[in-house]
Write a protein that holds these residues in place. Structure first.
Motif, short mmCIF file in Angstrom:
data_model
loop_
_atom_site.label_atom_id
_atom_site.label_comp_id
_atom_site.label_asym_id
_atom_site.label_seq_id
_atom_site.Cartn_x
_atom_site.Cartn_y
_atom_site.Cartn_z
N ARG A 98 0.84 -1.19 0.00
CA ARG A 98 0.00 0.00 0.00
C ARG A 98 0.87 1.24 0.00
O ARG A 98 1.70 1.43 0.88
N LYS A 99 0.67 2.07 -1.02
CA LYS A 99 1.33 3.37 -1.11
C LYS A 99 2.84 3.27 -0.91
O LYS A 99 3.46 4.05 -0.19
N GLY A 100 3.44 2.28 -1.60
CA GLY A 100 4.89 2.15 -1.57
C GLY A 100 5.44 1.46 -0.35
O GLY A 100 6.66 1.45 -0.15
N TYR A 101 4.58 0.88 0.48
CA TYR A 101 5.03 0.17 1.67
C TYR A 101 4.54 -1.27 1.66
O TYR A 101 3.39 -1.54 1.28
N LEU A 102 5.42 -2.16 2.05
CA LEU A 102 5.07 -3.56 2.23
C LEU A 102 4.62 -3.73 3.67
O LEU A 102 5.39 -3.51 4.61
N GLN A 103 3.36 -4.07 3.84
CA GLN A 103 2.80 -4.29 5.17
C GLN A 103 2.83 -5.79 5.46
O GLN A 103 2.11 -6.56 4.82
N ILE A 104 3.68 -6.20 6.39
CA ILE A 104 3.92 -7.62 6.65
C ILE A 104 3.27 -8.01 7.97
O ILE A 104 3.48 -7.36 9.00
N GLY A 105 2.47 -9.08 7.94
CA GLY A 105 1.79 -9.57 9.13
C GLY A 105 2.72 -10.35 10.03
O GLY A 105 3.93 -10.46 9.77
N PRO A 106 2.18 -10.94 11.10
CA PRO A 106 3.00 -11.72 12.04
C PRO A 106 3.70 -12.88 11.32
O PRO A 106 3.08 -13.61 10.56
N MET A 107 5.00 -13.03 11.59
CA MET A 107 5.79 -14.08 10.98
C MET A 107 5.60 -15.39 11.75
O MET A 107 5.66 -15.40 12.98
N VAL A 108 5.31 -16.47 11.04
CA VAL A 108 5.24 -17.79 11.65
C VAL A 108 6.39 -18.63 11.13
O VAL A 108 6.92 -18.39 10.04
N SER A 109 6.81 -19.61 11.93
CA SER A 109 8.03 -20.34 11.61
C SER A 109 7.92 -21.77 12.08
O SER A 109 7.21 -22.09 13.05
N THR A 110 8.64 -22.67 11.38
CA THR A 110 8.84 -24.01 11.91
C THR A 110 9.79 -23.89 13.11
O THR A 110 10.36 -22.83 13.36
N SER A 133 5.86 -2.46 8.72
CA SER A 133 5.75 -1.61 7.54
C SER A 133 7.14 -1.33 6.99
O SER A 133 7.98 -0.74 7.68
N VAL A 134 7.39 -1.76 5.76
CA VAL A 134 8.70 -1.66 5.14
C VAL A 134 8.57 -0.95 3.80
O VAL A 134 7.73 -1.33 2.98
N ASN A 135 9.36 0.09 3.59
CA ASN A 135 9.34 0.79 2.31
C ASN A 135 9.85 -0.13 1.21
O ASN A 135 10.88 -0.80 1.38
N VAL A 136 9.14 -0.19 0.08
CA VAL A 136 9.50 -1.13 -0.98
C VAL A 136 9.68 -0.39 -2.30
O VAL A 136 8.88 0.47 -2.66
#
Length: 270
Positions: A98-110, A133-136
């Protein structure tokens, strides 16, 4: 003496639960001027994104992200999910753009333990930066796209795009399971005299990841499985994607097999 490690497809599917998200928007691309070029969404999903540089806000190289030079950290995108490859554990999260930002949800892992301390620390080094929120910035340049992520702390991660198998073969592959015998066998290879080939048979699994049906007959596979390295004495069950090869070369296979997941691995005693 035998040991067995089972990684059913259901395991990763269970880890992949994520908040409801919307598909990323084409605004992720900043340099796809050609109207016929793919949208930002297409570019994200059509390439494997391999980390080639990472610096903090002071310009210092982030060594913790480069534990294995031969297996760089890689980001893979589906329309709704981002997956981290070549870390200690398999990690993934939902995302939107959204608007040049990567909005990343909670990270899950093995939860696999890694005995190498640097490799074990890699998971934390990645999850600290691929979150929130990470600028992309996504650039398409003559079939050599690049991706840049800038975190809220000022770290800059740069990635190079490597075409996925779907991109290279021009369409989605068909999922199949192959059991690979512990020992290769002599075979008639059109390009190699005295060739040794993988001995394989078809396997079948239901939606719960349980074996079903009767395995197919054993037969030599007169070609490689892309991404798979065979170790003599190790029997594997692998999930592959099978692609039709358009205009194959003379004496070349008309089907390509690409490794998707090692489902089961067993050391077979001599």
């Amino acid at each position: 003496m035998k040991y067995c490690m089972l990684l059913l497809p259901l395991v990763l599917a269970a880890c992949a639960q994520a908040p409801e998200v919307t598909a990323p928007a084409p605004s992720a691309t900043t340099a796809a001027a050609n109207p016929a070029s793919p949208t930002g969404t297409d570019l994200l999903t059509r390439y494997h994104w391999q980390l080639n540089n990472a610096i903090d806000r002071n310009g210092t190289h982030i060594d913790a992200l480069f534990v294995r030079p031969d297996r760089p950290v890689q980001l893979d995108f589906s329309p709704y999910r981002i997956t981290v490859v070549n870390s200690c554990n398999s990690m993934g999260a939902g995302y939107t753009v959204r608007k040049g930002y990567l909005q990343i949800g909670p990270m899950v892992s093995t939860m696999m333990a890694c005995h190498d301390a640097a490799l074990a620390a890699l998971d934390d080094a990645i999850s600290q930066r691929v979150r929130g929120s990470v600028n992309v910035t996504l650039l398409a340049r003559d079939n050599a796209p690049s991706l840049q992520l800038v975190t809220d702390s000022g770290d800059t991660l740069s990635f190079s795009g490597v075409p996925t198998a779907e991109t290279r073969y021009g369409g989605p592959g068909q999922i199949a399971f192959l059991e690979v015998a512990a020992q290769s066998v002599p075979c008639n290879h059109p390009l190699m005299p005295n060739a040794q080939c993988l001995l394989v048979r078809d396997r079948f699994f239901d939606e719960q990841g349980l074996a079903t049906g009767t395995p197919g007959p054993w037969h030599p596979l007169n070609q490689d499985i892309e991404g798979y390295t065979h170790t003599p004495g190790i029997r594997n069950v692998v999930r592959v994607k099978r692609f039709t090869v358009r205009n194959p070369p003379a004496d070349g296979p008309s089907v390509a097999y690409v490794l998707d997941l090692v489902v089961e691995s067993e050391k077979v005693g001599q």
